[in-house]
Design a protein around this motif. Sequence first.
Motif, mmCIF file in Angstrom:
data_model
loop_
_atom_site.group_PDB
_atom_site.id
_atom_site.type_symbol
_atom_site.label_atom_id
_atom_site.label_comp_id
_atom_site.label_asym_id
_atom_site.label_seq_id
_atom_site.Cartn_x
_atom_site.Cartn_y
_atom_site.Cartn_z
ATOM 1 N N VAL A 146 24.203 47.514 40.181
ATOM 2 C CA VAL A 146 25.069 47.989 39.098
ATOM 3 C C VAL A 146 25.379 46.846 38.137
ATOM 4 C CG1 VAL A 146 27.385 48.844 38.546
ATOM 5 C CG2 VAL A 146 26.081 49.906 40.387
ATOM 6 N N LEU A 147 25.675 45.673 38.685
ATOM 7 C CA LEU A 147 25.977 44.523 37.836
ATOM 8 C C LEU A 147 24.769 44.105 37.008
ATOM 9 C CD1 LEU A 147 28.109 42.320 40.278
ATOM 10 C CD2 LEU A 147 28.915 43.731 38.388
ATOM 11 N N SER A 148 23.580 44.165 37.588
ATOM 12 C CA SER A 148 22.360 43.828 36.844
ATOM 13 C C SER A 148 22.144 44.815 35.708
ATOM 14 C CB SER A 148 21.147 43.831 37.784
ATOM 15 O OG SER A 148 21.263 42.811 38.755
ATOM 16 N N ARG A 149 22.369 46.101 35.985
ATOM 17 C CA ARG A 149 22.232 47.110 34.936
ATOM 18 C C ARG A 149 23.248 46.863 33.821
ATOM 19 N NH1 ARG A 149 23.452 52.322 37.876
ATOM 20 N NH2 ARG A 149 23.408 53.168 35.760
ATOM 21 N N ALA A 150 24.484 46.532 34.199
ATOM 22 C CA ALA A 150 25.525 46.284 33.198
ATOM 23 C C ALA A 150 25.145 45.106 32.309
ATOM 24 C CB ALA A 150 26.867 46.038 33.881
ATOM 25 N N ALA A 151 24.697 44.035 32.914
ATOM 26 C CA ALA A 151 24.305 42.862 32.135
ATOM 27 C C ALA A 151 23.151 43.210 31.197
ATOM 28 C CB ALA A 151 23.917 41.722 33.073
ATOM 29 N N ALA A 152 22.224 44.037 31.662
ATOM 30 C CA ALA A 152 21.080 44.424 30.838
ATOM 31 C C ALA A 152 21.504 45.271 29.638
ATOM 32 C CB ALA A 152 20.073 45.199 31.689
ATOM 33 N N GLN A 153 22.657 45.946 29.756
ATOM 34 C CA GLN A 153 23.166 46.760 28.647
ATOM 35 C C GLN A 153 24.107 45.979 27.736
ATOM 36 O OE1 GLN A 153 21.815 49.682 28.066
ATOM 37 N NE2 GLN A 153 20.606 49.373 29.933
ATOM 38 N N GLY A 154 24.201 44.678 27.942
ATOM 39 C CA GLY A 154 24.995 43.835 27.054
ATOM 40 C C GLY A 154 26.438 43.654 27.459
ATOM 41 N N VAL A 155 26.808 44.114 28.652
ATOM 42 C CA VAL A 155 28.187 43.932 29.115
ATOM 43 C C VAL A 155 28.419 42.463 29.432
ATOM 44 C CG1 VAL A 155 29.842 44.469 30.950
ATOM 45 C CG2 VAL A 155 28.369 46.275 30.032
ATOM 46 N N THR A 156 29.480 41.900 28.869
ATOM 47 C CA THR A 156 29.819 40.501 29.151
ATOM 48 C C THR A 156 31.166 40.361 29.845
ATOM 49 O OG1 THR A 156 30.780 40.271 26.939
ATOM 50 C CG2 THR A 156 28.471 39.634 27.201
ATOM 51 N N THR A 157 31.963 41.435 29.860
ATOM 52 C CA THR A 157 33.284 41.390 30.498
ATOM 53 C C THR A 157 33.357 42.462 31.575
ATOM 54 O OG1 THR A 157 34.334 40.600 28.470
ATOM 55 C CG2 THR A 157 35.770 41.547 30.150
ATOM 56 N N LEU A 158 33.609 42.023 32.803
ATOM 57 C CA LEU A 158 33.717 42.917 33.945
ATOM 58 C C LEU A 158 35.174 42.990 34.382
ATOM 59 C CD1 LEU A 158 32.155 44.521 36.232
ATOM 60 C CD2 LEU A 158 32.335 42.398 37.565
ATOM 61 N N ALA A 159 35.713 44.205 34.436
ATOM 62 C CA ALA A 159 37.061 44.424 34.957
ATOM 63 C C ALA A 159 36.930 44.957 36.374
ATOM 64 C CB ALA A 159 37.825 45.420 34.076
ATOM 65 N N PHE A 160 37.348 44.154 37.335
ATOM 66 C CA PHE A 160 37.219 44.548 38.739
ATOM 67 C C PHE A 160 38.569 45.037 39.256
ATOM 68 C CE2 PHE A 160 37.264 43.626 43.316
ATOM 69 C CZ PHE A 160 36.196 44.411 43.708
ATOM 70 N N THR A 161 38.600 46.285 39.728
ATOM 71 C CA THR A 161 39.848 46.897 40.201
ATOM 72 C C THR A 161 40.102 46.491 41.637
ATOM 73 O OG1 THR A 161 39.616 48.783 38.718
ATOM 74 C CG2 THR A 161 41.033 49.074 40.632
ATOM 75 N N ILE A 162 41.297 45.927 41.897
ATOM 76 C CA ILE A 162 41.591 45.378 43.223
ATOM 77 C C ILE A 162 42.749 46.084 43.924
ATOM 78 C CG2 ILE A 162 40.681 43.088 42.673
ATOM 79 C CD1 ILE A 162 43.498 42.145 42.138
ATOM 80 N N ASP A 163 43.268 47.168 43.355
ATOM 81 C CA ASP A 163 44.447 47.810 43.963
ATOM 82 C C ASP A 163 44.115 49.195 44.516
ATOM 83 O OD1 ASP A 163 44.066 49.116 41.577
ATOM 84 O OD2 ASP A 163 46.139 48.948 40.888
ATOM 85 N N LEU A 164 42.923 49.334 45.100
ATOM 86 C CA LEU A 164 42.518 50.632 45.631
ATOM 87 C C LEU A 164 42.057 50.517 47.088
ATOM 88 C CD1 LEU A 164 42.403 53.402 44.026
ATOM 89 C CD2 LEU A 164 39.932 53.193 44.251
ATOM 90 N N ALA A 165 42.766 49.690 47.861
ATOM 91 C CA ALA A 165 42.427 49.575 49.282
ATOM 92 C C ALA A 165 42.581 50.921 49.976
ATOM 93 C CB ALA A 165 43.321 48.526 49.948
ATOM 94 N N VAL A 166 43.604 51.660 49.603
ATOM 95 C CA VAL A 166 43.791 53.045 50.032
ATOM 96 C C VAL A 166 44.172 53.846 48.797
ATOM 97 C CG1 VAL A 166 44.463 52.492 52.395
ATOM 98 C CG2 VAL A 166 46.215 52.655 50.634
ATOM 99 N N LEU A 167 43.865 55.121 48.820
ATOM 100 C CA LEU A 167 44.161 55.970 47.677
ATOM 101 C C LEU A 167 45.610 56.408 47.701
ATOM 102 C CD1 LEU A 167 42.812 57.368 45.215
ATOM 103 C CD2 LEU A 167 42.448 59.361 46.696
ATOM 104 N N GLY A 168 46.298 56.278 46.563
ATOM 105 C CA GLY A 168 47.683 56.719 46.473
ATOM 106 C C GLY A 168 47.813 58.210 46.771
ATOM 107 N N THR A 169 48.962 58.594 47.318
ATOM 108 C CA THR A 169 49.220 60.001 47.642
ATOM 109 C C THR A 169 49.647 60.719 46.370
ATOM 110 O OG1 THR A 169 49.936 59.351 49.857
ATOM 111 C CG2 THR A 169 50.519 61.570 49.123
ATOM 112 N N ARG A 170 48.723 61.470 45.805
ATOM 113 C CA ARG A 170 48.952 62.127 44.520
ATOM 114 C C ARG A 170 49.146 63.618 44.769
ATOM 115 N NH1 ARG A 170 43.839 58.790 41.861
ATOM 116 N NH2 ARG A 170 44.667 56.717 42.401
ATOM 117 N N TYR A 171 50.402 64.044 44.761
ATOM 118 C CA TYR A 171 50.717 65.411 45.154
ATOM 119 C C TYR A 171 50.099 66.446 44.219
ATOM 120 C CZ TYR A 171 54.083 63.307 48.364
ATOM 121 O OH TYR A 171 54.662 62.574 49.369
#
Length: 388
Positions: A146-171
């Motif tokens: 995925v990262l190789s594909r992103a770089a090939a499409q010109g992506v230079t900034t990657l936002a990595f989400t780190i607060d999803l160890a478990v999914l919030g309880t969304r009623y």
Amino acid sequence: MAGTLNLLDVTYADFRRKAERRLPRFLFDYIDGGSGTETTLRRNTADWEALQLTQKVLVDASKMDCSVELFGEKLALPLVLAPIGMGGMTSRRGEVQAKRAADKAGIPFCLSTVGVCPMEEVAKVSGTPFWFQLYMLKDRGIVQDVLSRAAAQGVTTLAFTIDLAVLGTRYRDFRNGMQGGLSPWGRARSGLIDYALHPGWLWDVGIRGAPHGFGNLAPYVKQSANPRDYLHWTGSQFDPSVTWQDIEWLRKVWPGKLVLKGILDLDDARAAVAIGADGLIVSNHGGRQLDGAASTAAMLPRIADAVGDRTTLLVDGGVRTGQDLVKALALGAKAALVGRPWVMALAAGGEAALTRYLAMVKQDMRTALGLSGAVNARNVGRGVLLGK
């Protein structure tokens, strides 16, 4: 066809009301809702609103400038369109429309890992680079691809989400079958009724907007007859064991800018800086993860005081107006991200509505700059806030 843009639709609340009428209930609630009793969701907006701007008069406002520099690029506004899972379901090929609107506004668009449109489709909009958001998957080989594909499409900034160890309880998602082992596409009776009650969306997106899977993950999901297959696959692939060691690995394999999204703690902010992240997004996932957590407006100045001189800070959660952008700058952010506003506007009236919303945000920011005496976005400090 997309919803009709009305000249009276100018605020986030206007677009939200129209989106609620146009979208199937499961989709509106997925975007609009938060976790638990939605306390943090409400705090996010309330705490931005509670901040008071100072009003200064007889300051030359003839050369106001909303632009900022972020990671070496000039932005017309200190604003980024945040990554939204399934954002492309709100309007036909929604992420493509959002990229076009962002390009016209002179701001970055960040594509979600679980967006509907694949990065290759989004890249065809223009040569202007876009950001890409990543979740860590158990299969690190897929992550690297995925990262190789992103770089090939010109992506230079990657936002990595780190607060999803478990999914919030969304009623809301439980009620609609989006959480708890069900899927809205598997709830035939109520789903069909919901679609029938929203014929505009059904024609524009449901029929004409296919394919409806997670485009960035399509090469890896072998059984992908419908969106339910993607939901099952991603649920099995999201990695709850991610630690700072995995971020070290990511830092080594990703050559571009790395921004960690989901920082809400001072020690975590210091650790992120130490590990070599280029920026941090002060975020509580839009109130969708840990209900009862602090608002981002409350935590931003504390994190800015702790690490703001050593990294680039951004913020999301509850930002709705140009005034909010000025307040975010005052508290130490270089820019803010908005998620719900862009998808609500897109649902309400497609690219034209999103373009209108972004123009109104800029006009509102100019008003706030001119009447607070800051004038230039790069001059905004805590002095523009009362009591700060």
